[in-house]
Design a protein around this motif. Structure first.
Motif, PDB file in Angstrom:
ATOM      1  N   VAL A 147     -42.199 -31.977  17.645  1.00 15.56           N
ATOM      2  CA  VAL A 147     -41.678 -30.867  16.839  1.00 15.56           C
ATOM      3  C   VAL A 147     -42.405 -30.812  15.497  1.00 15.56           C
ATOM      4  O   VAL A 147     -42.912 -29.766  15.071  1.00 15.56           O
ATOM      5  N   ASP A 148     -42.473 -31.963  14.838  1.00  9.70           N
ATOM      6  CA  ASP A 148     -43.131 -32.004  13.526  1.00  9.70           C
ATOM      7  C   ASP A 148     -44.605 -31.611  13.620  1.00  9.70           C
ATOM      8  O   ASP A 148     -45.142 -30.938  12.738  1.00  9.70           O
ATOM      9  N   SER A 149     -45.259 -32.018  14.707  1.00  7.46           N
ATOM     10  CA  SER A 149     -46.685 -31.735  14.863  1.00  7.46           C
ATOM     11  C   SER A 149     -46.955 -30.232  14.965  1.00  7.46           C
ATOM     12  O   SER A 149     -47.867 -29.711  14.311  1.00  7.46           O
ATOM     13  N   LEU A 150     -46.164 -29.522  15.791  1.00  5.20           N
ATOM     14  CA  LEU A 150     -46.393 -28.089  15.947  1.00  5.20           C
ATOM     15  C   LEU A 150     -46.019 -27.321  14.681  1.00  5.20           C
ATOM     16  O   LEU A 150     -46.698 -26.353  14.320  1.00  5.20           O
ATOM     17  N   LEU A 151     -44.957 -27.744  14.003  1.00  2.36           N
ATOM     18  CA  LEU A 151     -44.611 -27.076  12.747  1.00  2.36           C
ATOM     19  C   LEU A 151     -45.707 -27.300  11.711  1.00  2.36           C
ATOM     20  O   LEU A 151     -46.090 -26.382  10.977  1.00  2.36           O
ATOM     21  N   ALA A 152     -46.225 -28.536  11.664  1.00  2.80           N
ATOM     22  CA  ALA A 152     -47.268 -28.855  10.689  1.00  2.80           C
ATOM     23  C   ALA A 152     -48.556 -28.092  10.988  1.00  2.80           C
ATOM     24  O   ALA A 152     -49.289 -27.709  10.064  1.00  2.80           O
ATOM     25  N   ALA A 153     -48.839 -27.837  12.272  1.00 10.95           N
ATOM     26  CA  ALA A 153     -50.056 -27.110  12.640  1.00 10.95           C
ATOM     27  C   ALA A 153     -50.071 -25.715  12.027  1.00 10.95           C
ATOM     28  O   ALA A 153     -51.138 -25.177  11.719  1.00 10.95           O
ATOM     29  N   GLY A 154     -48.886 -25.136  11.851  1.00  8.25           N
ATOM     30  CA  GLY A 154     -48.803 -23.796  11.268  1.00  8.25           C
ATOM     31  C   GLY A 154     -48.823 -23.786   9.763  1.00  8.25           C
ATOM     32  O   GLY A 154     -49.027 -22.733   9.148  1.00  8.25           O
ATOM     33  N   ASP A 155     -48.574 -24.952   9.139  1.00  4.39           N
ATOM     34  CA  ASP A 155     -48.582 -25.056   7.672  1.00  4.39           C
ATOM     35  C   ASP A 155     -47.750 -23.952   7.029  1.00  4.39           C
ATOM     36  O   ASP A 155     -48.201 -23.256   6.116  1.00  4.39           O
ATOM     37  N   GLY A 156     -46.529 -23.762   7.549  1.00  3.68           N
ATOM     38  CA  GLY A 156     -45.621 -22.751   7.014  1.00  3.68           C
ATOM     39  C   GLY A 156     -45.652 -21.432   7.742  1.00  3.68           C
ATOM     40  O   GLY A 156     -44.833 -20.545   7.458  1.00  3.68           O
ATOM     41  N   ALA A 157     -46.574 -21.253   8.696  1.00  5.09           N
ATOM     42  CA  ALA A 157     -46.689 -19.977   9.401  1.00  5.09           C
ATOM     43  C   ALA A 157     -45.711 -19.843  10.552  1.00  5.09           C
ATOM     44  O   ALA A 157     -45.414 -18.728  10.982  1.00  5.09           O
ATOM     45  N   VAL A 158     -45.202 -20.965  11.088  1.00  2.00           N
ATOM     46  CA  VAL A 158     -44.215 -20.901  12.167  1.00  2.00           C
ATOM     47  C   VAL A 158     -42.883 -20.477  11.562  1.00  2.00           C
ATOM     48  O   VAL A 158     -42.338 -21.153  10.684  1.00  2.00           O
ATOM     49  N   ARG A 159     -42.338 -19.344  12.034  1.00  2.00           N
ATOM     50  CA  ARG A 159     -41.106 -18.800  11.464  1.00  2.00           C
ATOM     51  C   ARG A 159     -39.911 -18.961  12.401  1.00  2.00           C
ATOM     52  O   ARG A 159     -38.762 -18.854  11.960  1.00  2.00           O
ATOM     53  N   MET A 160     -40.169 -19.164  13.710  1.00  2.00           N
ATOM     54  CA  MET A 160     -39.060 -19.265  14.663  1.00  2.00           C
ATOM     55  C   MET A 160     -39.473 -20.139  15.849  1.00  2.00           C
ATOM     56  O   MET A 160     -40.621 -20.087  16.294  1.00  2.00           O
TER      57      MET A 160
END
Length: 376
Positions: A147-160
């Motif tokens: 979970v943390d890895s995919l959220l970090a890949a977006g660097d704030g761009a993942v919204r949902m």
């Protein structure tokens, strides 16, 4: 620029007639009756609505976000922009961690450039029993590091992030996602009512395409549908006449006033012809405008839609019989609010000048984004 039209839809009411004044990329004033000066553009028998906001879209114009390339993303954005969607998510289906991470990093560049409103991860933390058009082998329980890895890949761009809360670690994942300021959405789930309620209490704030890819509503076990209807959260609805019956649309709009969000869940065939396509790693066949998993018979699971938001609005108003004001709220204002997009989603002073001009049949005639006409 000052324009007038027989109908201008604001958050509170339909102005008939109405006018809108913009300066650069901003709306300056909206009013009804006689405009303050001679208008620059008289639209006559037309309805002006805010630009549509689509929180769930995988593709369009023959291209998909899952490829992660800027070229493909531009094709998708352009295809939906021409039909009035001025703010949209880049939705990614379940795939290998490496491929999803690469797609997230590439799409994040478009988010930072303002071409996309954000990224929506639909998976891989989904129920195998309710996988729909997601590759079963790509599904997994939500490990905290993943979970943390995919959220970090977006660097704030993942919204949902859409996930099934009944999976091992699902409730903790909801807390982790919502704690990061990302909307945790319940979807592709076989959860019981109690587990879905636990997820909502843990911070989940939205239901992904309500009814579809969910344990069905039952009068003795309401399941996730009952939990989402019972809570003050938003729910997505796909108004294409395939995913939901018009009576279901009317029922949900009545049960959750102001909380309904129209989405397209569009795949690559949106705006294109029947044929063979792909949704992530899955082969899709589109026949008579309906997208299904390719099994050679046309009887496979529904695989997204070929919908554009203008068609969803027409269906909701003209076929389901819902009030225009409520439908526009669901296509623009409610989704913008759900993602905290305070700059768009309504025809109000100070917001970005995003608007769609519809004719008497609610078909798109003009589209403006940030004060510039992108379709005349």
């Amino acid at each position: 620029m000052l324009l007038t039209a027989d109908r201008v839809v604001t958050p509170a009411r339909v102005l008939a007639p109405g006018w809108l004044l913009s300066d650069g990329d901003r709306i300056v004033e909206v009013g009804d009756g006689t405009p303050p000066r001679t208008p620059d553009l008289e639209l006559g028998d037309a309805t002006v609505v805010p630009g549509f906001v689509d929180l769930h879209v995988h593709g369009g114009g023959g291209a998909s976000f899952d490829t992660g390339t800027a070229e493909a993303a531009e094709v998708v954005v352009s295809a939906h922009l021409a039909q009035g969607t001025t703010s949209m998510a880049g939705s990614i289906v379940s795939d290998s961690p490496d491929r999803m991470g690469r797609a997230v990093r590439e799409l994040a560049l478009l988010v930072r450039e303002g071409r996309l409103a954000g990224i929506h991860l639909e998976g891989p933390w989904l129920s195998p029993e309710r996988s729909g058009a997601h590759q079963p082998g790509a599904l997994a329980a939500p490990d905290p590091a993943a979970v943390d890895s995919l959220l970090a890949a977006g660097d704030g761009a993942v919204r949902m992030v859409t996930l099934a809360p009944e999976l091992p670690g699902g409730i903790e994942a909801v807390r982790r996602i919502s704690g990061a300021g990302v909307v945790a959405a319940i979807g592709h789930t076989d959860a019981s009512y109690d587990v879905a309620r636990e997820a909502l209490e843990a911070g989940a704030r939205l239901g992904t395409h309500l009814f579809n890819a969910m344990r069905p509503l039952h009068h003795r076990e309401p399941g996730p549908v009952g939990a989402l209807l019972d809570a003050p959260v938003d729910v997505e609805l796909i108004a294409d006449g395939v995913h939901l019956h018009p009576a279901v649309l009317r029922t949900v709009f009545a049960a959750k006033p102001g909380r309904c969000i129209l989405v397209t869940d569009a795949m690559a065939a949106a705006g294109g012809p029947d044929g063979d396509y792909r949704l992530g790693p899955m082969a899709i066949e589109v026949r008579d405008g309906v997208a299904r998993l390719a099994d050679g018979t046309g009887s496979g699971a529904i695989a997204g839609s070929t919908l554009t938001m203008d068609a969803a609005v027409r269906f909701a108003v003209r076929t389901a019989g819902l009030p225009l004001l409520d439908v526009v709220h669901a296509a623009s204002t409610a989704p913008a609010r759900a993602w905290g997009l305070d700059d768009v989603g309504a025809l109000e002073a100070g917001r970005r000048a995003d608007l769609v001009v519809l004719d008497a049949d609610l078909s798109v005639r003009r589209v403006m984004r940030a004060g510039a006409w992108v379709r005349r």
